[in-house]
Write a protein that holds these residues in place. Structure first.
Motif, PDB file in Angstrom:
ATOM      1  N   SER A  25       0.810  -1.220   0.000  1.00 35.47           N
ATOM      2  CA  SER A  25       0.000   0.000   0.000  1.00 35.47           C
ATOM      3  C   SER A  25       0.842   1.267   0.000  1.00 35.47           C
ATOM      4  O   SER A  25       0.296   2.365  -0.162  1.00 35.47           O
ATOM      5  N   ASN A  26       2.159   1.142   0.186  1.00 35.62           N
ATOM      6  CA  ASN A  26       3.003   2.342   0.211  1.00 35.62           C
ATOM      7  C   ASN A  26       4.443   1.997  -0.149  1.00 35.62           C
ATOM      8  O   ASN A  26       4.801   0.819  -0.319  1.00 35.62           O
ATOM      9  N   PHE A  27       5.266   3.017  -0.244  1.00 35.69           N
ATOM     10  CA  PHE A  27       6.654   2.837  -0.680  1.00 35.69           C
ATOM     11  C   PHE A  27       7.447   1.977   0.293  1.00 35.69           C
ATOM     12  O   PHE A  27       8.208   1.091  -0.120  1.00 35.69           O
ATOM     13  N   ALA A  28       7.304   2.224   1.588  1.00 36.09           N
ATOM     14  CA  ALA A  28       8.077   1.481   2.585  1.00 36.09           C
ATOM     15  C   ALA A  28       7.781  -0.010   2.519  1.00 36.09           C
ATOM     16  O   ALA A  28       8.687  -0.852   2.628  1.00 36.09           O
ATOM     17  N   GLU A  29       6.518  -0.364   2.324  1.00 38.12           N
ATOM     18  CA  GLU A  29       6.156  -1.778   2.216  1.00 38.12           C
ATOM     19  C   GLU A  29       6.733  -2.388   0.942  1.00 38.12           C
ATOM     20  O   GLU A  29       7.181  -3.540   0.940  1.00 38.12           O
ATOM     21  N   ALA A  30       6.729  -1.611  -0.138  1.00 45.36           N
ATOM     22  CA  ALA A  30       7.324  -2.084  -1.389  1.00 45.36           C
ATOM     23  C   ALA A  30       8.822  -2.307  -1.217  1.00 45.36           C
ATOM     24  O   ALA A  30       9.373  -3.310  -1.681  1.00 45.36           O
ATOM     25  N   GLY A  76       3.521  -4.330  -6.481  1.00 43.25           N
ATOM     26  CA  GLY A  76       2.611  -3.306  -6.964  1.00 43.25           C
ATOM     27  C   GLY A  76       1.770  -2.738  -5.831  1.00 43.25           C
ATOM     28  O   GLY A  76       1.518  -3.423  -4.835  1.00 43.25           O
ATOM     29  N   PRO A  77       1.302  -1.489  -5.975  1.00 39.05           N
ATOM     30  CA  PRO A  77       0.519  -0.823  -4.922  1.00 39.05           C
ATOM     31  C   PRO A  77      -0.954  -1.219  -4.934  1.00 39.05           C
ATOM     32  O   PRO A  77      -1.850  -0.382  -4.818  1.00 39.05           O
ATOM     33  N   VAL A  93       8.069  -3.840 -11.247  1.00 39.96           N
ATOM     34  CA  VAL A  93       7.082  -2.978 -10.597  1.00 39.96           C
ATOM     35  C   VAL A  93       5.864  -2.869 -11.508  1.00 39.96           C
ATOM     36  O   VAL A  93       5.955  -2.367 -12.628  1.00 39.96           O
ATOM     37  N   ILE A  94       4.750  -3.360 -11.030  1.00 37.86           N
ATOM     38  CA  ILE A  94       3.515  -3.389 -11.818  1.00 37.86           C
ATOM     39  C   ILE A  94       2.476  -2.500 -11.156  1.00 37.86           C
ATOM     40  O   ILE A  94       2.259  -2.583  -9.953  1.00 37.86           O
ATOM     41  N   MET A  95       1.852  -1.652 -11.946  1.00 41.22           N
ATOM     42  CA  MET A  95       0.808  -0.783 -11.408  1.00 41.22           C
ATOM     43  C   MET A  95      -0.496  -1.536 -11.310  1.00 41.22           C
ATOM     44  O   MET A  95      -0.939  -2.169 -12.267  1.00 41.22           O
ATOM     45  N   GLU A  96      -1.076  -1.499 -10.126  1.00 44.22           N
ATOM     46  CA  GLU A  96      -2.407  -2.061  -9.931  1.00 44.22           C
ATOM     47  C   GLU A  96      -3.158  -1.208  -8.925  1.00 44.22           C
ATOM     48  O   GLU A  96      -2.628  -0.849  -7.880  1.00 44.22           O
ATOM     49  N   GLY A  97      -4.392  -0.877  -9.260  1.00 47.17           N
ATOM     50  CA  GLY A  97      -5.236  -0.126  -8.346  1.00 47.17           C
ATOM     51  C   GLY A  97      -5.653   1.225  -8.880  1.00 47.17           C
ATOM     52  O   GLY A  97      -4.813   2.072  -9.176  1.00 47.17           O
ATOM     53  N   HIS A  98      -6.971   1.409  -9.083  1.00 50.38           N
ATOM     54  CA  HIS A  98      -7.550   2.721  -9.387  1.00 50.38           C
ATOM     55  C   HIS A  98      -7.157   3.253 -10.764  1.00 50.38           C
ATOM     56  O   HIS A  98      -7.084   4.460 -10.960  1.00 50.38           O
ATOM     57  N   ILE A  99      -6.905   2.359 -11.704  1.00 52.51           N
ATOM     58  CA  ILE A  99      -6.667   2.771 -13.088  1.00 52.51           C
ATOM     59  C   ILE A  99      -7.968   2.537 -13.851  1.00 52.51           C
ATOM     60  O   ILE A  99      -8.415   1.403 -14.015  1.00 52.51           O
TER      61      ILE A  99
END
Length: 268
Positions: free
Chosen positions: A159-164, A176-177, A210-216
């Motif tokens: 859900s955020n950069f630190a977790e990634a 991915g977020p 890094v894959i974008m997922e969420g709210h697209i």
């Protein structure tokens, strides 16, 4: 060859515990197939108006017809049904809800095993800081799955950069977020954080896909994240959930009197 395809180096993979040539070969092949493309999330829940296994298979076939390079699917039965009919790489997960936690994506080792045995090519795991039904941080499951199913490429949903950053350090093959907007800290958001996603792409390039997922929700936003450095982009609700697509329209047409995202983020 595998190191070159993944854009990483030998030292990284060994230190991250990824010195497994079967895993590396699978990840390299999947990475190549998914690069620059659209992954369509094809899922139905029992309380969806369109719920049926046949419907989710037709979603997947439609996605393939439309040019998708991969799929994302939930639950062993839906994964198995799709893999039987559609020959595309599939990110598998198993949504299991409990009233005492917001962790629902493949929350146990047994769930991960079922996803893998159903035919998923990649296993998606919740790698956030959220506390599970069993009382542990969700991200702790990652290493257990890696040890129990060493050949499986793993997708860290964060859900955020630190977790990634932590997931990549643990050896996540894909990150991915996905859960941005699904944790208590991010539940208020209404769209993707493109700036933070671009930061992820710059920081983890060559270490993880890094894959974008969420709210697209539009092709233009999908192009935007590819420009920012996404290896691929996942789109779900905007393509495959007709009741939520309708709710997005009626929400706006009614002057935003009802928040359609409450249905999208609710426990099923």
């Amino acid at each position: 060859m595998f190191f070159h395809l993944l854009g990483g180096d030998v030292t990284f993979f060994i230190s991250a515990g990824l010195y497994n040539f079967v895993n590396m070969k699978k990840t390299a092949e999947l990475s190549k197939k998914l690069e620059g493309g659209l992954i369509v999330s094809c899922q139905v829940q029992p309380d969806d108006p369109c719920y049926s296994i046949d419907f989710v298979v037709k979603m997947a076939k439609s996605a393939a017809w439309g040019g998708a390079v991969g799929l994302r699917a939930n639950s062993p039965d839906q994964i198995a049904a799709i893999k039987k009919e559609v020959d595309l790489p599939l990110i598998g997960l198993y949504k299991i809800w409990h009233d005492d936690t917001d962790v629902f994506i493949t929350p146990t080792l047994e769930a991960a095993r079922e996803v893998w045995e159903a035919g998923a090519d990649i296993i998606a795991l919740d790698c956030t800081d959220q506390i599970t039904h069993e009382g542990r941080p969700a991200w702790e499951l990652f290493q257990k799955v890696r040890e129990a199913i060493p050949d499986a490429p793993l997708f860290a949903d964060v859900s955020n950069f630190a977790e990634a950053e932590r997931a990549v350090a643990m050896g996540a093959d894909f990150v991915g977020p996905t859960l941005y907007g699904y944790t208590k800290e991010t539940m208020h958001i209404t769209g993707p954080d493109f700036r933070e996603f671009g930061r992820m792409c710059r920081a983890f390039k060559g270490k993880s896909c890094v894959i974008m997922e969420g709210h697209i929700y539009t092709p233009e936003d999908a192009m935007k994240v590819l420009y920012l450095g996404a290896h691929a982009v996942v789109v779900g609700s905007a393509i495959t959930r007709p009741h939520l697509i309708t709710a997005r329209f009626t929400d706006l047409l009614s002057g935003y009197r009802s928040d359609w995202r409450k249905a999208e983020t609710s426990h099923h």
